[in-house]
Design a protein around this motif. Structure first.
Motif: not given
Length: 302
Positions: A62-72, A38-47
């Protein structure tokens, strides 16, 4: 997109496996997979690249990982900040305890802390002192009760609980037992480290505070003792020494009373103190600060 999806994404990225990630976040593998899709559909890319045996991050992942950690981390900080000003402490604390060490005041502190802050989940882990100190530095452990040789670990806040000398424990009739095992004041006559090292030893394993004291003292005197047996629990060392398998090396408070052992004999020429200490990082969340306060009270209570 929600925080739960980001948590699952980070878990899969770090575990590199959907099954292990599901175990980590305590839901089914299908639930993790569904939320990631579901997250991949919302982002429009496979993670993740799922073609191999491990889940590997794609370029987008890889581009999303650090931002996800920062958000958490930001979400966690919001909860901690609100909890601090409203005097409601929640979250989780990981407490480390050296293997084979049963210290009642620590258990009393954990019980009092749990009663005062039931919203905090307490996890208790056991390990060697050096590994626990590394865990505190790395953030995997919040607070640890460890053994130290001569001083507390650098770079960490610490509260020394016990500072004492090494003793040798042997059965009656052993060459180091001495005449009667004790002096007129009820204490045991001292021995030298060279006398102790002249016999096979039963001691703690490397990575423990007591073993660190023993190794440092032997190195200073250029002694190379034979380590016959190693055990993590003082009772085990005493039991092995009582059966004549070697001279047990413990600290004063950890040398247990054993029916087959005379009074423990202090090792007179070892000046390096064996410490038992609480250690934690200088920067810590409110829950850890409160737990440290409970531990201080428990360990200083008359």
């Amino acid at each position: 997109m929600d925080l739960r999806q980001l948590e699952y994404f980070v878990a899969v990225a770090e575990e590199r496996n959907f099954t292990r990630a599901a175990e980590r976040v305590h839901i089914s593998q299908s639930g993790v997979s569904s939320q990631i899709r579901q997250l991949e559909r919302e982002l429009g890319a496979e993670l993740f690249d799922r073609s191999g045996r491990t889940a590997r991050l794609t370029v987008a992942g890889k581009a999303a990982l650090e931002h996800a950690r920062a958000a958490l981390a930001a979400a966690h900080a919001v909860g901690q900040a609100v909890g601090e000003v409203t005097d409601v402490i929640r979250g989780q604390v990981v407490v480390g305890m050296v293997v084979g060490c049963t210290v009642t005041p620590l258990f009393d502190a954990l019980a009092a802390f749990h009663q005062a802050h039931p919203g905090v989940e307490i996890t208790l882990v056991e390990d060697a002192s050096e590994q626990l100190a590394d865990g505190v530095r790395d953030g995997a452990v919040d607070l640890a009760l460890i053994g130290c040789a001569g001083g507390t670990p650098g770079g960490l806040d610490a509260f020394t609980v016990v500072s004492e000398r090494l003793v040798a424990v042997v059965p009656a009739g052993h060459p180091l037992a001495g005449p009667g095992g004790a002096d007129s004041d009820g204490g045991a006559d001292p021995v030298t480290l060279r006398e102790v090292a002249g016999h096979p030893l039963v001691c703690m394993p490397r990575g423990t505070g007591l073993r660190g004291v023993l190794d440092q003292a032997c190195a200073e005197q250029r002694l190379d003792p034979v380590i016959a047996l190693q055990a993590s629990a003082p009772d085990a060392i005493a039991g092995l020494a009582a059966r004549g398998l070697g001279v047990g090396v413990l600290s004063e408070s950890t040398a247990p009373r054993h029916r087959d052992l005379p009074a423990a004999r202090p090792i007179a020429d070892v000046d390096i103190p064996a410490l038992l200490a609480l250690v934690w990082r200088g920067t810590h969340p409110p829950a850890v600060r409160e737990l440290v306060a409970h531990c201080r009270r428990a360990f200083t209570r008359p």
